[in-house]
Design an enzyme around this catalytic site. Structure first.
Site, PDB file in Angstrom:
ATOM      1  N   LYS A   1       2.312  -3.087  -7.550  1.00  0.00           N
ATOM      2  CA  LYS A   1       1.988  -2.982  -9.110  1.00  0.00           C
ATOM      3  C   LYS A   1       0.993  -2.068  -9.521  1.00  0.00           C
ATOM      4  O   LYS A   1       0.984  -1.369 -10.507  1.00  0.00           O
ATOM      5  CB  LYS A   1       1.269  -4.710  -9.286  1.00  0.00           C
ATOM      6  CG  LYS A   1       2.064  -5.770  -9.113  1.00  0.00           C
ATOM      7  CD  LYS A   1       1.375  -6.979  -9.369  1.00  0.00           C
ATOM      8  CE  LYS A   1       0.301  -7.554  -8.315  1.00  0.00           C
ATOM      9  NZ  LYS A   1       0.803  -7.733  -7.022  1.00  0.00           N
TER      10      LYS A   1
ATOM     11  N   ARG B   1      -2.066 -15.411   0.361  1.00  0.00           N
ATOM     12  CA  ARG B   1      -1.595 -14.680  -0.826  1.00  0.00           C
ATOM     13  C   ARG B   1      -0.120 -14.940  -1.101  1.00  0.00           C
ATOM     14  O   ARG B   1       0.099 -15.131  -2.322  1.00  0.00           O
ATOM     15  CB  ARG B   1      -2.305 -13.150  -0.749  1.00  0.00           C
ATOM     16  CG  ARG B   1      -3.886 -13.264  -0.815  1.00  0.00           C
ATOM     17  CD  ARG B   1      -4.045 -11.943  -0.609  1.00  0.00           C
ATOM     18  NE  ARG B   1      -3.903 -10.639  -1.530  1.00  0.00           N
ATOM     19  CZ  ARG B   1      -3.725  -9.493  -1.078  1.00  0.00           C
ATOM     20  NH1 ARG B   1      -4.148  -9.072   0.210  1.00  0.00           N
ATOM     21  NH2 ARG B   1      -3.315  -8.461  -1.776  1.00  0.00           N
TER      22      ARG B   1
HETATM   23  P1  AP5 Z   1      -0.058  -1.636  -4.386  1.00  0.00           P
HETATM   24  O1  AP5 Z   1       0.419  -0.799  -5.588  1.00  0.00           O
HETATM   25  O2  AP5 Z   1      -1.706  -1.600  -4.199  1.00  0.00           O
HETATM   26  O3  AP5 Z   1       0.140  -3.175  -4.423  1.00  0.00           O
HETATM   27  P2  AP5 Z   1       0.023  -4.501  -5.681  1.00  0.00           P
HETATM   28  O4  AP5 Z   1       1.278  -5.000  -6.078  1.00  0.00           O
HETATM   29  O5  AP5 Z   1      -0.926  -3.857  -6.646  1.00  0.00           O
HETATM   30  O6  AP5 Z   1      -0.780  -5.292  -4.574  1.00  0.00           O
HETATM   31  P3  AP5 Z   1      -2.230  -6.130  -4.644  1.00  0.00           P
HETATM   32  O7  AP5 Z   1      -2.687  -6.429  -3.238  1.00  0.00           O
HETATM   33  O8  AP5 Z   1      -3.297  -5.537  -5.498  1.00  0.00           O
HETATM   34  O9  AP5 Z   1      -1.570  -7.287  -5.480  1.00  0.00           O
HETATM   35  P4  AP5 Z   1      -2.220  -8.682  -5.618  1.00  0.00           P
HETATM   36  O10 AP5 Z   1      -1.701  -9.283  -6.466  1.00  0.00           O
HETATM   37  O11 AP5 Z   1      -2.317  -9.511  -4.261  1.00  0.00           O
HETATM   38  O12 AP5 Z   1      -4.054  -8.515  -5.681  1.00  0.00           O
HETATM   39  P5  AP5 Z   1      -4.820  -8.210  -6.910  1.00  0.00           P
HETATM   40  O13 AP5 Z   1      -5.798  -7.259  -6.722  1.00  0.00           O
HETATM   41  O14 AP5 Z   1      -4.175  -8.340  -8.013  1.00  0.00           O
HETATM   42  O15 AP5 Z   1       0.616  -1.381  -2.891  1.00  0.00           O
HETATM   43  C1  AP5 Z   1       0.440  -1.607  -2.062  1.00  0.00           C
HETATM   44  C2  AP5 Z   1       0.703  -0.654  -0.711  1.00  0.00           C
HETATM   45  O16 AP5 Z   1       1.961  -0.353  -0.656  1.00  0.00           O
HETATM   46  C3  AP5 Z   1      -0.396   0.410  -1.165  1.00  0.00           C
HETATM   47  O17 AP5 Z   1      -0.857   0.989   0.297  1.00  0.00           O
HETATM   48  C4  AP5 Z   1       0.869   1.502  -1.666  1.00  0.00           C
HETATM   49  O18 AP5 Z   1       0.594   2.751  -1.395  1.00  0.00           O
HETATM   50  C5  AP5 Z   1       2.057   1.076  -0.951  1.00  0.00           C
HETATM   51  N1  AP5 Z   1       3.213   1.317  -1.880  1.00  0.00           N
HETATM   52  C6  AP5 Z   1       3.349   1.022  -3.264  1.00  0.00           C
HETATM   53  N2  AP5 Z   1       4.675   1.020  -3.473  1.00  0.00           N
HETATM   54  C7  AP5 Z   1       5.208   1.596  -2.378  1.00  0.00           C
HETATM   55  C8  AP5 Z   1       6.582   2.001  -2.230  1.00  0.00           C
HETATM   56  N3  AP5 Z   1       7.473   1.988  -3.332  1.00  0.00           N
HETATM   57  N4  AP5 Z   1       7.150   2.387  -1.098  1.00  0.00           N
HETATM   58  C9  AP5 Z   1       6.195   2.309  -0.088  1.00  0.00           C
HETATM   59  N5  AP5 Z   1       4.944   1.794  -0.166  1.00  0.00           N
HETATM   60  C10 AP5 Z   1       4.361   1.606  -1.317  1.00  0.00           C
HETATM   61  O19 AP5 Z   1      -5.559  -9.639  -6.903  1.00  0.00           O
HETATM   62  C11 AP5 Z   1      -6.709  -9.784  -5.803  1.00  0.00           C
HETATM   63  C12 AP5 Z   1      -7.062 -11.285  -5.671  1.00  0.00           C
HETATM   64  O20 AP5 Z   1      -7.797 -11.414  -6.944  1.00  0.00           O
HETATM   65  C13 AP5 Z   1      -5.992 -12.291  -5.906  1.00  0.00           C
HETATM   66  O21 AP5 Z   1      -5.618 -12.742  -4.530  1.00  0.00           O
HETATM   67  C14 AP5 Z   1      -7.010 -13.710  -6.534  1.00  0.00           C
HETATM   68  O22 AP5 Z   1      -7.773 -14.171  -5.837  1.00  0.00           O
HETATM   69  C15 AP5 Z   1      -7.694 -12.810  -7.570  1.00  0.00           C
HETATM   70  N6  AP5 Z   1      -6.870 -12.593  -8.982  1.00  0.00           N
HETATM   71  C16 AP5 Z   1      -6.578 -11.415  -9.562  1.00  0.00           C
HETATM   72  N7  AP5 Z   1      -5.834 -11.672 -10.680  1.00  0.00           N
HETATM   73  C17 AP5 Z   1      -5.869 -13.131 -10.579  1.00  0.00           C
HETATM   74  C18 AP5 Z   1      -5.392 -14.154 -11.538  1.00  0.00           C
HETATM   75  N8  AP5 Z   1      -4.668 -13.568 -12.845  1.00  0.00           N
HETATM   76  N9  AP5 Z   1      -5.617 -15.308 -11.485  1.00  0.00           N
HETATM   77  C19 AP5 Z   1      -6.352 -15.808 -10.469  1.00  0.00           C
HETATM   78  N10 AP5 Z   1      -7.065 -14.887  -9.446  1.00  0.00           N
HETATM   79  C20 AP5 Z   1      -6.527 -13.622  -9.496  1.00  0.00           C
HETATM   80 MG    MG Z   2      -2.878  -4.201  -7.142  1.00  0.00          MG
END
Ligand code: AP5
Ligand code: MG
Length: 222
Positions: free
Chosen positions: A13, A171
């Site tokens: 994402k 997660r």
């Molecule tokens: P990356 O782009 O970083 O993936 P992502 O989908 O953004 O993953 P996140 O871990 O950020 O998602 P999340 O939803 O768990 O975390 P968030 O920060 O939103 O890519 C991942 C890796 O893969 C990278 O190394 C990248 O280089 C690689 N990659 C990407 N695309 C690729 C491809 N096509 N091929 C190969 N490699 C690739 O949330 C964190 C925490 O915050 C949650 O757990 C929760 O506790 C809280 N939180 C956030 N939002 C809410 C909400 N709305 N409600 C309640 N709690 C919330």
């Molecule tokens: Mg992210």
């Protein structure tokens, strides 16, 4: 154009979001990034959110919705927003509709990035993030030119505290239980597109961009 990008942890994402906001001039609103900034600044909200994030659980809806409402109310969001990681419960989706209608906005597109679970685990445990500018890398799939140094700003790369195998598994469970059921809500609304996120970053982006160009054309006509 107001767009939501969703998908399991590690789907890409944030990686796609960086490209989308540049191409379509949208404001990137990532609830995860906002919480991490609040934790770094040791605000009251940040300290509360950390209790949940470190366990891989969702931060309670009332906290998240308040944060997003405040952000969307700022003038820069009127022209177009990319919401990354919000909403992720049905209650948040309904609350977002209320906030949007108060602000004279509507959701034009919801993009779900789909990737298999084994691949997600590889992506998350190998992820590194710039401490300074937040650019995301992967030690194998998207490495920086110099190990542990950001290509853009020279900042130091670090591993997110919720990227351990145990927390990642939690997660993923939370995503299946609490976020997947939300998809039907957007399917019924006719704004939903699912995109295969298992391909390389640029191939995924080509599909995302082509879909959003169509949405943009339709939004202009209305
Ligand atoms: P990356 O782009 O970083 O993936 P992502 O989908 O953004 O993953 P996140 O871990 O950020 O998602 P999340 O939803 O768990 O975390 P968030 O920060 O939103 O890519 C991942 C890796 O893969 C990278 O190394 C990248 O280089 C690689 N990659 C990407 N695309 C690729 C491809 N096509 N091929 C190969 N490699 C690739 O949330 C964190 C925490 O915050 C949650 O757990 C929760 O506790 C809280 N939180 C956030 N939002 C809410 C909400 N709305 N409600 C309640 N709690 C919330
Ligand atoms: Mg992210």
């Amino acid at each position: 154009m107001h767009v939501i990008i969703m998908g399991p942890p590690g789907a890409g994402k944030g990686t796609q979001a960086e490209k989308i906001v540049n191409e379509f001039s949208l404001v990137h609103v990532s609830t995860g990034d906002m919480f991490r900034a609040a934790i770094k600044n040791e605000t009251e909200m940040g300290l509360k959110a950390k209790e949940y994030i470190d366990k891989g659980e969702l931060v309670p809806d009332e906290i998240v919705v308040g944060v997003v409402k405040e952000r969307l109310s700022r003038p820069d969001c009127q022209e177009g927003v990319l919401l990354d990681g919000f909403p992720r419960t049905l209650e948040q989706a309904e609350a977002l509709d209320d906030v949007m209608s108060e602000l004279n906005m509507k959701t034009d597109a919801v993009i779900s990035i789909d990737v298999d679970e084994d691949e997600l685990l590889n992506r998350l445990t190998g992820r590194r993030v710039c401490r300074n500018c937040g650019t995301t890398y992967h030690i194998n799939f998207n490495p920086p030119k110099v190990r542990n140094i950001c290509d853009h700003c020279g900042g130091e790369l670090y591993q997110r505290s919720d990227d351990t195998v145990e927390t990642v598994k939690e997660r993923l469970n939370v995503y299946k239980k609490q976020t997947l059921p939300m998809i039907d809500y957007y399917k019924r609304g006719g704004v939903f597109a699912s995109i295969d996120g298992s391909r390389d970053i640029d191939e995924v982006f080509a599909d995302v961009a082509s879909y959003l160009r169509d949405v943009q054309e339709n939004t202009k006509d209305k």
